[in-house]
Write a protein that holds these residues in place. Structure first.
Motif, PDB file in Angstrom:
ATOM      1  N   MET A   1     -10.609  -4.714  -0.972  1.00 31.59           N
ATOM      2  CA  MET A   1     -10.788  -4.168  -2.301  1.00 31.59           C
ATOM      3  C   MET A   1     -10.746  -5.306  -3.299  1.00 31.59           C
ATOM      4  N   ASN A   2     -11.369  -5.108  -4.417  1.00 29.23           N
ATOM      5  CA  ASN A   2     -11.327  -6.115  -5.455  1.00 29.23           C
ATOM      6  C   ASN A   2      -9.912  -6.193  -6.004  1.00 29.23           C
ATOM      7  N   HIS A   3      -9.372  -7.400  -6.023  1.00 25.25           N
ATOM      8  CA  HIS A   3      -8.017  -7.547  -6.508  1.00 25.25           C
ATOM      9  C   HIS A   3      -8.038  -7.530  -8.023  1.00 25.25           C
ATOM     10  N   GLY A   4      -7.166  -6.772  -8.601  1.00 22.45           N
ATOM     11  CA  GLY A   4      -7.093  -6.649 -10.047  1.00 22.45           C
ATOM     12  C   GLY A   4      -6.269  -5.450 -10.427  1.00 22.45           C
ATOM     13  N   ALA A   5      -6.436  -5.012 -11.656  1.00 23.22           N
ATOM     14  CA  ALA A   5      -5.649  -3.892 -12.181  1.00 23.22           C
ATOM     15  C   ALA A   5      -5.878  -2.615 -11.390  1.00 23.22           C
ATOM     16  N   GLY A   6      -7.100  -2.419 -10.891  1.00 21.94           N
ATOM     17  CA  GLY A   6      -7.407  -1.204 -10.135  1.00 21.94           C
ATOM     18  C   GLY A   6      -6.628  -1.107  -8.845  1.00 21.94           C
ATOM     19  N   ASP A   7      -6.371  -2.257  -8.218  1.00 20.15           N
ATOM     20  CA  ASP A   7      -5.603  -2.262  -6.969  1.00 20.15           C
ATOM     21  C   ASP A   7      -4.209  -1.710  -7.175  1.00 20.15           C
ATOM     22  N   ASN A   8      -3.620  -2.017  -8.321  1.00 18.70           N
ATOM     23  CA  ASN A   8      -2.282  -1.538  -8.624  1.00 18.70           C
ATOM     24  C   ASN A   8      -2.251  -0.013  -8.663  1.00 18.70           C
ATOM     25  N   ILE A   9      -3.253   0.590  -9.278  1.00 18.71           N
ATOM     26  CA  ILE A   9      -3.330   2.053  -9.340  1.00 18.71           C
ATOM     27  C   ILE A   9      -3.552   2.622  -7.940  1.00 18.71           C
ATOM     28  N   ILE A  10      -4.406   1.993  -7.172  1.00 21.50           N
ATOM     29  CA  ILE A  10      -4.674   2.446  -5.809  1.00 21.50           C
ATOM     30  C   ILE A  10      -3.381   2.449  -5.004  1.00 21.50           C
ATOM     31  N   GLU A  11      -2.631   1.367  -5.098  1.00 19.00           N
ATOM     32  CA  GLU A  11      -1.366   1.261  -4.366  1.00 19.00           C
ATOM     33  C   GLU A  11      -0.384   2.332  -4.826  1.00 19.00           C
ATOM     34  N   LYS A  12      -0.291   2.540  -6.135  1.00 19.37           N
ATOM     35  CA  LYS A  12       0.646   3.528  -6.669  1.00 19.37           C
ATOM     36  C   LYS A  12       0.272   4.938  -6.218  1.00 19.37           C
ATOM     37  N   VAL A  13      -1.017   5.271  -6.308  1.00 24.31           N
ATOM     38  CA  VAL A  13      -1.470   6.596  -5.883  1.00 24.31           C
ATOM     39  C   VAL A  13      -1.261   6.757  -4.387  1.00 24.31           C
ATOM     40  N   ASP A  14      -1.614   5.740  -3.627  1.00 19.99           N
ATOM     41  CA  ASP A  14      -1.444   5.802  -2.177  1.00 19.99           C
ATOM     42  C   ASP A  14       0.018   6.061  -1.810  1.00 19.99           C
ATOM     43  N   SER A  15       0.933   5.462  -2.536  1.00 26.15           N
ATOM     44  CA  SER A  15       2.355   5.646  -2.226  1.00 26.15           C
ATOM     45  C   SER A  15       2.841   7.063  -2.531  1.00 26.15           C
ATOM     46  N   LEU A  16       2.092   7.806  -3.327  1.00 26.11           N
ATOM     47  CA  LEU A  16       2.465   9.178  -3.683  1.00 26.11           C
ATOM     48  C   LEU A  16       1.959  10.211  -2.681  1.00 26.11           C
ATOM     49  N   ILE A  17       1.108   9.770  -1.767  1.00 31.15           N
ATOM     50  CA  ILE A  17       0.499  10.692  -0.813  1.00 31.15           C
ATOM     51  C   ILE A  17       1.266  10.615   0.502  1.00 31.15           C
ATOM     52  N   ASP A  18       1.857  11.729   0.877  1.00 32.70           N
ATOM     53  CA  ASP A  18       2.607  11.777   2.129  1.00 32.70           C
ATOM     54  C   ASP A  18       2.408  13.152   2.740  1.00 32.70           C
ATOM     55  N   GLY A  19       1.657  13.199   3.835  1.00 27.31           N
ATOM     56  CA  GLY A  19       1.425  14.477   4.493  1.00 27.31           C
ATOM     57  C   GLY A  19       0.419  15.337   3.740  1.00 27.31           C
ATOM     58  N   TYR A  20       0.598  16.632   3.877  1.00 25.43           N
ATOM     59  CA  TYR A  20      -0.300  17.597   3.254  1.00 25.43           C
ATOM     60  C   TYR A  20      -0.256  17.466   1.737  1.00 25.43           C
ATOM     61  N   ILE A  21      -1.419  17.491   1.126  1.00 24.60           N
ATOM     62  CA  ILE A  21      -1.521  17.426  -0.332  1.00 24.60           C
ATOM     63  C   ILE A  21      -1.937  18.795  -0.840  1.00 24.60           C
ATOM     64  N   SER A  22      -1.012  19.499  -1.456  1.00 23.91           N
ATOM     65  CA  SER A  22      -1.336  20.809  -2.035  1.00 23.91           C
ATOM     66  C   SER A  22      -2.169  20.586  -3.289  1.00 23.91           C
ATOM     67  N   PRO A  23      -2.938  21.594  -3.695  1.00 20.27           N
ATOM     68  CA  PRO A  23      -3.686  21.448  -4.950  1.00 20.27           C
ATOM     69  C   PRO A  23      -2.758  21.142  -6.133  1.00 20.27           C
ATOM     70  N   GLU A  24      -1.564  21.717  -6.107  1.00 20.25           N
ATOM     71  CA  GLU A  24      -0.612  21.461  -7.196  1.00 20.25           C
ATOM     72  C   GLU A  24      -0.164  19.999  -7.203  1.00 20.25           C
ATOM     73  N   ARG A  25       0.131  19.472  -6.013  1.00 19.52           N
ATOM     74  CA  ARG A  25       0.544  18.068  -5.909  1.00 19.52           C
ATOM     75  C   ARG A  25      -0.604  17.149  -6.311  1.00 19.52           C
ATOM     76  N   ALA A  26      -1.811  17.491  -5.918  1.00 18.84           N
ATOM     77  CA  ALA A  26      -2.981  16.690  -6.303  1.00 18.84           C
ATOM     78  C   ALA A  26      -3.149  16.674  -7.816  1.00 18.84           C
ATOM     79  N   GLN A  27      -2.941  17.821  -8.449  1.00 18.76           N
ATOM     80  CA  GLN A  27      -3.056  17.883  -9.904  1.00 18.76           C
ATOM     81  C   GLN A  27      -1.967  17.056 -10.587  1.00 18.76           C
ATOM     82  N   GLU A  28      -0.761  17.060 -10.023  1.00 23.61           N
ATOM     83  CA  GLU A  28       0.318  16.221 -10.563  1.00 23.61           C
ATOM     84  C   GLU A  28      -0.080  14.746 -10.519  1.00 23.61           C
ATOM     85  N   ILE A  29      -0.643  14.331  -9.397  1.00 24.79           N
ATOM     86  CA  ILE A  29      -1.069  12.936  -9.247  1.00 24.79           C
ATOM     87  C   ILE A  29      -2.181  12.625 -10.234  1.00 24.79           C
ATOM     88  N   ALA A  30      -3.150  13.526 -10.360  1.00 23.98           N
ATOM     89  CA  ALA A  30      -4.270  13.310 -11.285  1.00 23.98           C
ATOM     90  C   ALA A  30      -3.800  13.297 -12.737  1.00 23.98           C
TER      91      ALA A  30
END
Length: 180
Positions: A1-30
């Motif tokens: 991936m291109n290293h930069g500010a976007g990578d930080n968001i990708i890492e943060k979002v990725d760390s929030l995903i664990d197992g099943y993602i309910s629509p409610e949890r997805a909306q919280e992340i969004a």
């Protein structure tokens, strides 16, 4: 991936995903990261290019819960890629869930490729059958009909016949088929 500010968001979002993602949890992340809905499909593609299959799967599940535009095409591309290490069962589920109509051929080809190593329970074939039935298109029904032919193992033929509602017409008796 291109290293930069976007990578930080990708890492943060990725760390929030664990197992099943309910629509409610997805909306919280969004809500926390508004760019997610419009960029997650790109993240899936980038992660696939890096062969980071675990991240691909997490982002695909998030994108499905968010109903992200372009997800179907990205998942079809992954299914068609036939790479090792990818959880095709989840991807097939996603295609059925989002009712990606153009995915019928891809799902069928994946089931064909998996026939030999999917025995004896044929879990991937069963996922493909369920997702094809969710598409509810002529093309998907044609693929299911093809899966009821003698070229397919009896367990697969039975599941496809059940999905089409024609198991009795084809002479399948459920009690007999439960043991495959």
């Amino acid at each position: 991936m291109n290293h930069g500010a976007g990578d930080n968001i990708i890492e943060k979002v990725d760390s929030l995903i664990d197992g099943y993602i309910s629509p409610e949890r997805a909306q919280e992340i969004a809500k926390r990261y508004p760019a997610v809905s419009s960029t997650v499909v790109g993240w899936i593609k980038e992660s696939a290019a890096q062969r980071n299959w675990r991240r691909v799967e997490r982002f695909a599940n998030l994108a499905a819960a968010l109903k992200a535009a372009g997800l179907g095409g990205a998942v079809v591309e992954l299914v068609d890629s036939d790479v090792k290490g990818l959880n095709y069962e989840d991807l097939i589920d996603i295609l059925g869930e989002i009712r990606e109509e153009v995915s019928a051929n891809s799902m069928f080809r994946l089931a064909e490729r998996s026939r030999e190593h999917d025995a004896p329970a044929f879990w991937l074939c069963q996922k493909a059958i369920l997702s094809l039935s969710e598409l509810n298109t002529d093309e998907a029904r044609d693929k299911l009909r093809m899966m009821t032919t003698a070229a397919w193992p009896s367990a697969v033929r039975w599941h496809a016949a059940v999905a089409l509602g024609i198991e009795e017409q084809l002479g399948f008796v459920e009690d007999h088929m439960l043991g495959y």
